[in-house]
Design a protein around this motif. Structure first.
Motif, PDB file in Angstrom:
ATOM      1  N   HIS A 194      -0.252 -26.170 -17.202  1.00 36.06           N
ATOM      2  CA  HIS A 194       0.117 -26.388 -15.849  1.00 36.06           C
ATOM      3  C   HIS A 194       0.066 -27.834 -15.414  1.00 36.06           C
ATOM      4  CE1 HIS A 194       0.267 -21.885 -15.337  1.00 36.06           C
ATOM      5  NE2 HIS A 194      -1.157 -22.023 -15.472  1.00 36.06           N
ATOM      6  N   SER A 197       0.401 -30.262 -12.116  1.00 41.00           N
ATOM      7  CA  SER A 197       0.743 -30.360 -10.571  1.00 41.00           C
ATOM      8  C   SER A 197       0.985 -31.916 -10.177  1.00 41.00           C
ATOM      9  CB  SER A 197      -0.407 -29.908  -9.754  1.00 41.00           C
ATOM     10  OG  SER A 197      -0.628 -28.294  -9.957  1.00 41.00           O
ATOM     11  N   ALA A 254       8.515 -33.495  -8.149  1.00 38.05           N
ATOM     12  CA  ALA A 254       8.882 -31.950  -7.976  1.00 38.05           C
ATOM     13  C   ALA A 254      10.128 -31.777  -7.691  1.00 38.05           C
ATOM     14  CB  ALA A 254       7.986 -31.727  -6.720  1.00 38.05           C
ATOM     15  N   SER A 300       9.212 -27.147 -12.619  1.00 42.26           N
ATOM     16  CA  SER A 300       8.405 -26.475 -13.349  1.00 42.26           C
ATOM     17  C   SER A 300       6.840 -27.073 -12.789  1.00 42.26           C
ATOM     18  CB  SER A 300       8.231 -26.855 -14.981  1.00 42.26           C
ATOM     19  OG  SER A 300       8.218 -28.352 -15.065  1.00 42.26           O
ATOM     20  N   HIS A 314       3.748 -27.205 -11.023  1.00 46.10           N
ATOM     21  CA  HIS A 314       2.933 -26.047 -10.567  1.00 46.10           C
ATOM     22  C   HIS A 314       2.613 -26.102  -9.120  1.00 46.10           C
ATOM     23  CE1 HIS A 314       0.467 -22.454 -11.341  1.00 46.10           C
ATOM     24  NE2 HIS A 314      -0.565 -22.875 -10.393  1.00 46.10           N
ATOM     25  N   ALA A 315       2.139 -27.256  -8.502  1.00 42.54           N
ATOM     26  CA  ALA A 315       1.681 -27.281  -7.138  1.00 42.54           C
ATOM     27  C   ALA A 315       2.267 -28.763  -6.632  1.00 42.54           C
ATOM     28  CB  ALA A 315       0.288 -26.972  -7.115  1.00 42.54           C
ATOM     29  N   ALA A 336       7.750 -25.559  -5.577  1.00 45.57           N
ATOM     30  CA  ALA A 336       6.311 -25.654  -5.923  1.00 45.57           C
ATOM     31  C   ALA A 336       5.714 -25.350  -4.848  1.00 45.57           C
ATOM     32  CB  ALA A 336       5.914 -26.998  -6.612  1.00 45.57           C
ATOM     33  N   CYS A 387       2.965 -25.891  -1.918  1.00 45.85           N
ATOM     34  CA  CYS A 387       2.890 -27.226  -1.465  1.00 45.85           C
ATOM     35  C   CYS A 387       1.627 -27.360  -0.403  1.00 45.85           C
ATOM     36  CB  CYS A 387       4.090 -27.654  -0.632  1.00 45.85           C
ATOM     37  SG  CYS A 387       4.353 -29.225   0.025  1.00 45.85           S
ATOM     38  N   ALA A 420       8.905 -24.704  -0.216  1.00 45.09           N
ATOM     39  CA  ALA A 420       7.936 -24.049  -0.710  1.00 45.09           C
ATOM     40  C   ALA A 420       7.656 -22.678  -0.253  1.00 45.09           C
ATOM     41  CB  ALA A 420       6.933 -24.852  -0.797  1.00 45.09           C
ATOM     42  N   SER A 424      -3.474 -21.708  -5.979  1.00 50.14           N
ATOM     43  CA  SER A 424      -2.174 -21.765  -6.560  1.00 50.14           C
ATOM     44  C   SER A 424      -2.224 -21.252  -7.997  1.00 50.14           C
ATOM     45  CB  SER A 424      -1.692 -23.066  -6.436  1.00 50.14           C
ATOM     46  OG  SER A 424      -0.323 -23.240  -6.993  1.00 50.14           O
ATOM     47  N   SER A 454      -0.502 -17.549  -9.127  1.00 48.64           N
ATOM     48  CA  SER A 454       0.439 -17.622 -10.229  1.00 48.64           C
ATOM     49  C   SER A 454       0.307 -16.711 -11.264  1.00 48.64           C
ATOM     50  CB  SER A 454       0.693 -18.939 -10.610  1.00 48.64           C
ATOM     51  OG  SER A 454       1.577 -18.979 -11.639  1.00 48.64           O
TER      52      SER A 454
END
Length: 293
Positions: A80, A82, A97, A102, A104-105, A199, A201, A226, A261, A265
């Motif tokens: 992951h 972010s 983003a 892809s 993650h956050a 993603a 947020c 998001a 997050s 997921s």
């Protein structure tokens, strides 16, 4: 390219790309990066050519390309990845983003889509026009008190450091006009494509931000794509929330959001429960509230 990276223990699979503010350095994010590592994340705070202090000037498209390249490097090593940013770094993080779904956050700290805070000079809008005059190569916007800081003691310390070194842990003493021009272009580009960000947020913003007013954060809340969205408002900080009175709370909320997050997921992608039912229910409630906001 010089970078600042805090490694975590072997086996950690969640990396966070952390982007500093305009014409600044990774030093302004040192506290946050270390706090995230202590929570089990890998953090990477790169210097970007043409964006970071002392690296010249290039178009904002090259800022994005450099940041995306850093993201891709992390993505090749970690399950992951972010993205987190402060000030104009938050705007740049949003651009990453947008190009890398892809992610993650996405964590946006004091996001700056417009320099419209209460300490910004009234003539700030004229700089967009001055860029096309001979002033382009001579003018520099000078930072002044409160330097993004509500803490009086720290503010005095930073003033001395800026006078001596021209840069401090909360940013540069001045910013060249070409950098400001490219920052404005970046903000306009990100603003138009916020809906494309899917993603998870997190937005953290001070209600008394003297550089970018709360309108910046509210605009993102209203327009980002998001589905899992959280906004946190601070009442004892100014713009530099990673160095201010509430920096511990900022770090804590960032780590909590990234962890939640990842848990949400995992619960969606794995039929085997990996989080408590209570936490899963709370995450669904937060997502529902965010969709209605």
């Amino acid at each position: 390219m010089n970078t600042s990276q805090f490694p975590a223990a072997p086996g950690d699979d969640h990396a966070v790309l952390v982007l500093h503010g305009l014409s600044s350095s990774p030093a302004e994010l040192r506290f946050l990066a270390r706090a995230l590592v202590e929570e089990g994340f890998v953090t990477h705070t790169p210097e970007l050519r043409g964006y970071s202090a002392g690296t010249g000037h290039v178009p904002m498209e090259q800022w994005i390309s450099a940041a995306v390249a850093e993201f891709d490097t992390l993505a090749a090593r970690h399950r992951h990845v972010s993205v987190c940013g402060l000030s104009m770094g938050a705007t740049l993080a949003a651009a990453v983003a947008q190009q890398r779904p892809s992610a993650h956050a996405l964590v946006l700290l004091s996001i700056t889509l417009s320099y419209d805070g209460w300490a910004i000079p009234w003539y700030r809008f004229l700089l967009n026009y001055a860029y096309y005059t001979p002033l382009r190569s001579r003018y520099r916007y000078r930072e002044h008190e409160p330097y993004g800081l509500r803490n009086d003691a720290l503010r005095s310390k930073i003033a001395r450091v800026m006078q001596r070194d021209g840069i401090s842990e909360v940013g540069p003493a001045s910013i060249a006009m070409p950098a400001l021009h490219e920052a404005s272009r970046l903000a306009n580009s990100v603003r138009k494509k916020l809906k494309s960000i899917s993603a998870d947020c997190l937005i953290i913003h001070a209600i008394d931000d003297e550089t970018s007013s709360p309108h910046n954060a509210r605009y993102v809340v209203a327009n980002v794509g998001a589905s899992f969205l959280r906004a946190i408002w601070l009442d004892d900080s100014y713009h530099m929330i990673t160095s201010n009175n509430e920096r511990e709370a900022v770090a804590r909320e960032c780590a909590l959001f990234l962890r939640e997050s990842a848990a949400a997921s995992a619960s969606c992608n794995n039929p085997t429960p990996v989080i408590s039912r209570a936490l899963a229910r709370r995450l669904r409630q937060l997502a529902a509230v965010a969709r209605k906001a």
